[in-house]
Design a protein around this motif. Structure first.
Motif, short mmCIF file in Angstrom:
data_model
loop_
_atom_site.label_atom_id
_atom_site.label_comp_id
_atom_site.label_asym_id
_atom_site.label_seq_id
_atom_site.Cartn_x
_atom_site.Cartn_y
_atom_site.Cartn_z
N ASP A 140 115.00 56.23 47.83
CA ASP A 140 114.80 56.03 49.25
C ASP A 140 114.46 54.20 49.49
O ASP A 140 113.93 53.76 48.75
CB ASP A 140 113.28 56.62 49.76
CG ASP A 140 113.22 56.45 51.31
OD1 ASP A 140 113.78 55.80 51.99
OD2 ASP A 140 111.93 56.90 51.58
N HIS A 149 104.95 56.91 51.41
CA HIS A 149 104.85 58.21 50.99
C HIS A 149 105.09 58.17 49.61
O HIS A 149 105.99 57.49 49.14
CB HIS A 149 105.89 59.07 51.59
CG HIS A 149 107.04 58.60 51.85
ND1 HIS A 149 108.08 59.00 50.79
CD2 HIS A 149 107.95 57.85 52.73
CE1 HIS A 149 109.27 58.20 51.05
NE2 HIS A 149 109.15 57.74 51.92
N HIS A 207 109.41 63.15 50.60
CA HIS A 207 107.88 62.95 50.97
C HIS A 207 107.03 63.93 50.10
O HIS A 207 107.18 65.12 50.24
CB HIS A 207 107.79 63.04 52.48
CG HIS A 207 108.56 62.12 53.40
ND1 HIS A 207 108.67 62.05 54.75
CD2 HIS A 207 109.27 60.97 53.12
CE1 HIS A 207 109.48 61.11 55.08
NE2 HIS A 207 109.88 60.33 54.13
N SER A 254 106.55 54.89 47.94
CA SER A 254 107.41 53.91 49.06
C SER A 254 106.34 52.91 49.44
O SER A 254 105.19 53.24 49.79
CB SER A 254 108.28 54.58 50.12
OG SER A 254 107.41 54.95 51.33
N GLU A 278 106.78 50.76 52.85
CA GLU A 278 107.91 50.49 53.79
C GLU A 278 107.29 50.30 55.38
O GLU A 278 107.16 50.89 56.40
CB GLU A 278 108.50 51.65 54.23
CG GLU A 278 107.86 53.16 54.23
CD GLU A 278 108.91 54.37 54.52
OE1 GLU A 278 109.96 54.17 55.24
OE2 GLU A 278 108.78 55.02 53.62
N GLU A 329 111.93 48.38 52.75
CA GLU A 329 111.19 49.66 52.18
C GLU A 329 111.84 49.47 50.33
O GLU A 329 112.99 49.33 50.29
CB GLU A 329 111.44 50.86 52.90
CG GLU A 329 111.15 52.01 51.84
CD GLU A 329 111.71 53.52 52.08
OE1 GLU A 329 112.84 53.44 52.82
OE2 GLU A 329 110.98 54.65 51.99
ZN ZN Z 1 110.62 56.23 52.97
#
Ligand code: ZN
Ligand code: ZN
Length: 365
Positions: A233, A297, A304, A324, A326, A340
């Protein structure tokens, strides 16, 4: 590998007895991978790894039997299409004990839960996500390496994404270039290819559209895929043309918020402290009201997952957690900004898995 699975099982059983859960049904792909060591093709048929203090039993459709047995050490009871799963479930419960309290992964299917309830008649049923998270949120060295490889793949894909952004192409075309790269690079699954240009950037969960990129667009690229079961991510930004001073200032503030949050990461600091650090930085710049989501998250087998970095989460960070960072701001009708990274908590503090520089990529013609 078998050692790892055995340890996970014992840990889960210990948490089950603390939580008063007699039986837990593991049914989702990430949890089957984590506790079962293998993800069979999951269709409408009943397929569950059942765990009690007495042991483990995989109840699976006959057509999955050989494949599961080739990968997995747990005992398995198979059922045939023409007989249905009832007897196999009853047989498993004879060995595992009929539960008074039943747990299932929260993202599991209702029909699997209903079938178990019908046969076992537990006094109560509830989500086992809380105790599953206690295990899954702390990654082993092997899991950390897989997450680092996934993050490195996202870094490579981001170069492709940045390259693809130019006036005249649509968000969808950029998204497709990212998707194609991830596939060629060996991703099992492309989870999302978010391309949010201009005013679309103000929708934090915009996906992509037929909008044509044009001069003056700020473009949010938020991409993620699955490699070896683990997720990536990453969010970076491109600007087409010359950004205004105001935009550059806002971008610098979001970058600062990201770095401030990151700098607080270490064991025993509460998850909400990380969120507060990002929010306080944006407040200094008068931008806090535009930061409408949590700071981060957890990430692992799910995109997530706990821990969630937000106000109210007082849980202390632990070595091996990955999540993360972000922070973002969203100015409706105008643009959005988000930066992020994926980070891991180490005994020293923080290891940043995402390597792409934070700099805004300015492409002027
Ligand atoms: Zn994310
Ligand atoms: Zn993202």
């Amino acid at each position: 590998m078998e050692e790892v699975l055995l340890r996970r099982l014992e840990n889960l059983q210990a948490h089950m007895s603390d939580a008063g859960l007699d039986l837990v049904a593991i049914t989702t792909a990430p949890n089957l991978r984590y506790f079962g060591g293998f993800v069979p093709h999951l269709d409408e048929r009943f397929n569950a790894l059942l765990i009690s203090q007495k042991g483990v039993m995989w109840v699976a459709p006959e057509l999955n039997r050989e494949q599961i047995e080739a990968h997995v050490q747990w005992p398995l009871i198979a059922w045939r299409d023409d007989e249905g799963p009832q007897d196999a479930i009853r047989q498993a419960l004879q060995q595992l004990g009929v539960p008074r309290t039943l747990g299932i992964d929260g993202a599991g299917r209702a029909d699997i839960l209903l079938r178990l309830q019908e046969i076992a008649q537990p006094q109560s049923s509830r989500s086992a996500d809380g105790i599953i998270a206690l295990l899954r949120q702390v990654k082993s060295a092997d899991e950390l390496e897989k997450l680092a490889l996934a993050a490195a793949q996202a870094d490579r894909a981001m170069q492709v994404a940045i390259e693809a952004c130019r006036p005249g192409v649509t968000e969808r075309e950029v998204a497709w270039a990212i998707e194609a790269f991830f596939r060629q690079d060996g991703a099992e699954l492309v989870d999302f290819t978010l391309v949010a240009s201009g005013p679309n950037g103000a929708f934090p969960h915009h996906h992509y559209s037929e909008r044509v990129l044009q001069e003056g667009d700020a473009i949010i690229l938020d991409i993620g895929a699955t490699l070896n079961g683990y997720k990536s991510d990453l969010t970076r930004m491109v600007y087409l043309g010359e950004p205004a001073k105001e935009f550059l200032n806002a971008y610098a503030a979001v970058d600062r918020a990201n770095l401030e949050a990151r700098s607080r990461v270490k064991p025993q600091v509460s998850a909400q402290e990380i969120d507060r650090a990002a929010r306080a930085t944006l407040k200094e710049h008068g931008l806090a009201e535009f930061f409408v989501h949590r700071t981060g998250h957890g990430i692992g087998l799910d995109i997530h997952e706990p821990p969630y970095l937000m106000e109210g989460n007082e849980a202390p960070l632990q070595v091996g957690m990955t999540f993360s960072i972000e922070p973002g701001i969203y100015l409706v009708g105008r643009y959005g900004i988000r930066i992020e990274d994926i980070v891991a908590v180490t005994d020293q503090g923080v290891r940043v898995l995402s390597q792409t520089p934070h700099d805004l990529v300015i492409k002027s013609s």
